[in-house]
Design an enzyme around this catalytic site. Structure first.
Site, PDB file in Angstrom:
ATOM      1  N   SER A 135       0.865  -1.170   0.000  1.00  0.00           N
ATOM      2  CA  SER A 135       0.000   0.000   0.000  1.00  0.00           C
ATOM      3  C   SER A 135       0.903   1.221   0.000  1.00  0.00           C
ATOM      4  O   SER A 135       1.703   1.393   0.920  1.00  0.00           O
ATOM      5  CB  SER A 135      -0.880  -0.035   1.252  1.00  0.00           C
ATOM      6  OG  SER A 135      -1.621   1.155   1.355  1.00  0.00           O
ATOM      7  N   LYS A 161      -1.020  -1.072  -4.429  1.00  0.00           N
ATOM      8  CA  LYS A 161      -2.204  -0.280  -4.069  1.00  0.00           C
ATOM      9  C   LYS A 161      -1.786   1.167  -3.909  1.00  0.00           C
ATOM     10  O   LYS A 161      -0.837   1.465  -3.185  1.00  0.00           O
ATOM     11  CB  LYS A 161      -2.801  -0.845  -2.782  1.00  0.00           C
ATOM     12  CG  LYS A 161      -3.721   0.086  -2.009  1.00  0.00           C
ATOM     13  CD  LYS A 161      -4.478  -0.687  -0.939  1.00  0.00           C
ATOM     14  CE  LYS A 161      -4.659   0.131   0.328  1.00  0.00           C
ATOM     15  NZ  LYS A 161      -5.364  -0.638   1.381  1.00  0.00           N
ATOM     16  N   LYS A 163      -2.903   4.974  -2.785  1.00  0.00           N
ATOM     17  CA  LYS A 163      -3.876   5.797  -2.072  1.00  0.00           C
ATOM     18  C   LYS A 163      -4.241   6.958  -2.986  1.00  0.00           C
ATOM     19  O   LYS A 163      -3.351   7.535  -3.637  1.00  0.00           O
ATOM     20  CB  LYS A 163      -3.252   6.333  -0.774  1.00  0.00           C
ATOM     21  CG  LYS A 163      -2.992   5.246   0.253  1.00  0.00           C
ATOM     22  CD  LYS A 163      -4.285   4.787   0.896  1.00  0.00           C
ATOM     23  CE  LYS A 163      -4.035   3.825   2.041  1.00  0.00           C
ATOM     24  NZ  LYS A 163      -5.276   3.356   2.646  1.00  0.00           N
ATOM     25  N   ASP A 188      -7.108   2.984  -3.308  1.00  0.00           N
ATOM     26  CA  ASP A 188      -7.851   3.057  -2.033  1.00  0.00           C
ATOM     27  C   ASP A 188      -8.129   4.525  -1.734  1.00  0.00           C
ATOM     28  O   ASP A 188      -7.193   5.322  -1.595  1.00  0.00           O
ATOM     29  CB  ASP A 188      -7.023   2.421  -0.909  1.00  0.00           C
ATOM     30  CG  ASP A 188      -7.771   2.361   0.429  1.00  0.00           C
ATOM     31  OD1 ASP A 188      -8.923   2.837   0.495  1.00  0.00           O
ATOM     32  OD2 ASP A 188      -7.186   1.837   1.402  1.00  0.00           O
ATOM     33  N   GLU A 213     -11.016   0.649  -3.629  1.00  0.00           N
ATOM     34  CA  GLU A 213     -11.320   0.398  -2.223  1.00  0.00           C
ATOM     35  C   GLU A 213     -11.985   1.618  -1.584  1.00  0.00           C
ATOM     36  O   GLU A 213     -11.489   2.736  -1.700  1.00  0.00           O
ATOM     37  CB  GLU A 213     -10.011   0.045  -1.500  1.00  0.00           C
ATOM     38  CG  GLU A 213     -10.187  -0.390  -0.050  1.00  0.00           C
ATOM     39  CD  GLU A 213      -8.858  -0.820   0.585  1.00  0.00           C
ATOM     40  OE1 GLU A 213      -7.881  -1.089  -0.156  1.00  0.00           O
ATOM     41  OE2 GLU A 213      -8.788  -0.881   1.819  1.00  0.00           O
ATOM     42  N   ASP A 238     -13.799  -1.573   2.861  1.00  0.00           N
ATOM     43  CA  ASP A 238     -12.895  -1.656   4.019  1.00  0.00           C
ATOM     44  C   ASP A 238     -13.652  -1.072   5.220  1.00  0.00           C
ATOM     45  O   ASP A 238     -14.293  -1.810   5.989  1.00  0.00           O
ATOM     46  CB  ASP A 238     -11.599  -0.889   3.691  1.00  0.00           C
ATOM     47  CG  ASP A 238     -10.628  -0.742   4.863  1.00  0.00           C
ATOM     48  OD1 ASP A 238     -10.980  -1.107   5.992  1.00  0.00           O
ATOM     49  OD2 ASP A 238      -9.498  -0.230   4.661  1.00  0.00           O
ATOM     50  N   LYS A 262      -9.817  -6.719   8.126  1.00  0.00           N
ATOM     51  CA  LYS A 262      -8.809  -6.272   9.080  1.00  0.00           C
ATOM     52  C   LYS A 262      -9.225  -6.782  10.446  1.00  0.00           C
ATOM     53  O   LYS A 262     -10.356  -6.529  10.889  1.00  0.00           O
ATOM     54  CB  LYS A 262      -8.720  -4.741   9.111  1.00  0.00           C
ATOM     55  CG  LYS A 262      -8.082  -4.146   7.870  1.00  0.00           C
ATOM     56  CD  LYS A 262      -7.942  -2.649   7.981  1.00  0.00           C
ATOM     57  CE  LYS A 262      -7.374  -2.084   6.684  1.00  0.00           C
ATOM     58  NZ  LYS A 262      -7.454  -0.618   6.646  1.00  0.00           N
ATOM     59  N   GLY A 290      -4.134  -3.825   6.153  1.00  0.00           N
ATOM     60  CA  GLY A 290      -3.119  -3.502   7.153  1.00  0.00           C
ATOM     61  C   GLY A 290      -3.406  -2.170   7.820  1.00  0.00           C
ATOM     62  O   GLY A 290      -4.150  -1.343   7.286  1.00  0.00           O
TER      63      GLY A 290
END
Ligand code: OSB
Ligand code: MG
Length: 382
Positions: A135, A161, A163, A188, A213, A238, A262, A290
């Site tokens: 990520s 991934k 952000k 995400d 995400e 998420d 998670k 995570g």
């Protein structure tokens, strides 16, 4: 097993590099570790809160309060058959999943040790190695991001991934896709978009992303269903999913094609497995998310990721990406094919390095069951 002792510690750990999401930048972590003593054994769990209530409603300090003032009195000195019974002891607490997970997961570590098996085996895991992705935080300079991706791909990571947030989305993803046409890529948003942004989010469909995400509000399953009907790319939820009933609702409404699990967000291994089971029965793939965990949380993530429904690479990556010095031995390592070998030692399969834990501890509270036996003030001695 009887829960004989509990130690709650806060550690200060500096990240190797700041991590930026749509809700802010993290430079160092206030890591909460739970150490439980039972059956003459020691189990470890991590409370994976962030410092601010921007990912979920919990913070480091609310977790300290809920854990000390509610969880400990509910569980200390209690006898349970198995770790998942802890869920019943803490049943009266609404929310505060991360605080509860810290306690419950430490008990899973103990139960596995008491039975002489690995946590993976106790959970019903089936994999000897798990697939690892990274990520990557938001970068001011896209060239820096491209260089970081290059490094992670070269290290073997199986998916990237990114952000994203408004203003740091389409153009960035386009540049990354041009440069890395083949890489397994996802984004995400951490709830940074509104339903009115569906046109912008539709533009992401052209980049062959594995998933988008949590684009919309942290607690809005319904509008994700509306959005999913407008997108070809699967939505992965998420923040929205705190338990298996949420997973049922999201799948039933068509709000997502994938769910990120998670341990902290759902309240521990028992509920994480329930979310996994719901998804698995609906053929919805899951992967392990995570929270920039220390080795303790990371070790629990590795064990959970061995369940059969974890078919996509998770955010469980190598310890050294986060920390100069780990608090577990061995540290979590990722091989050249982007996989983590699951340890088969008893319990977590990693040793918690107590000295390093103590060196980093900035506050600590300890409770012992025997000290809890008090005579009511009005009791007449006989
Ligand atoms: O949304 O997955 C998230 C970190 C903090 C809060 C939320 C998230 C994240 C990550 C980090 O993506 C994943 C990692 O531990 O590397
Ligand atoms: Mg996320």
């Amino acid at each position: 097993m009887r829960i004989e002792s509990i130690v709650l510690r806060e550690l200060k750990m500096d990240l190797n590099a700041p991590f930026e999401t749509s809700f802010g930048t993290t430079h160092h972590r206030r890591v909460l570790l739970v150490e439980v003593g039972a059956e003459g054994l020691t189990g470890w769990g991590e409370i994976t809160t962030q410092e601010e209530p921007f990912y979920n409603g919990e913070t480091t300090d609310t977790a300290w309060h809920i854990f000390s003032d509610f969880i400990v009195p509910m569980v200390l000195g209690k006898r349970i058959q198995k770790a998942s019974d802890a869920v019943l002891l803490m049943k009266a607490i609404r929310g505060h999943e991360m605080a509860r997970a810290g306690l419950e997961n430490a008990l899973w570590d103990i139960e596995a040790q008491a039975k002489g098996v690995s946590l993976k085996t106790l959970l019903g895991g089936t994999r000897d190695e798990i697939a690892s992705g990274v990520s990557l935080g938001i970068q001011t300079d896209t060239d820096v991001l491209l260089r970081n991706i290059e490094r992670e791909v070269a290290a073997g990571y199986q998916r990237i991934k990114l952000k994203i947030k408004p203003g740091k989305d389409i153009e960035v993803v386009q540049k990354v896709r041009e440069r890395f046409p083949e890489v397994r890529l996802m984004v995400d948003a951490n709830s940074a978009y509104r339903p009115a942004d569906s046109g912008l989010l539709q533009q992401l469909d052209q980049f062959n992303l594995m998933m988008i995400e949590q684009p919309l509000n942290w607690d809005d399953i319904f509008l994700h269903a509306t959005l999913q009907r407008k997108l070809r790319t699967p939505i992965c939820l998420d923040e929205c999913i705190h338990n298996s009933r949420h997973a049922e609702a999201a799948i039933g409404l068509g709000a997502c094609g994938i769910i990120n699990v998670k341990l902290g967000r759902v309240g521990g291994h028992t509920e994480a497995r329930a979310v996994h089971d719901v998804c698995h029965s609906h053929e919805i793939p899951v992967w392990c998310g995570g929270m920039l965990e220390s080795g303790v949380g990371r070790a629990h993530n590795v064990a959970m990721s061995t369940l059969p429904g974890f078919t996509l690479p998770g955010d469980v990556s190598a310890s050294r990406r986060y920390w100069r010095e780990e608090i577990i031995d061995p540290e979590v390592e990722v091989g050249p094919r982007g996989t983590i070998q699951v340890p088969d030692g008893v319990g977590l399969g990693y040793t918690v390095l107590r000295k390093r834990v103590e060196q980093r501890t900035v506050r600590e509270r300890a409770w012992h069951a025997s000290a809890q036996v008090t005579v009511p003030a009005d009791a007449v001695p006989v």
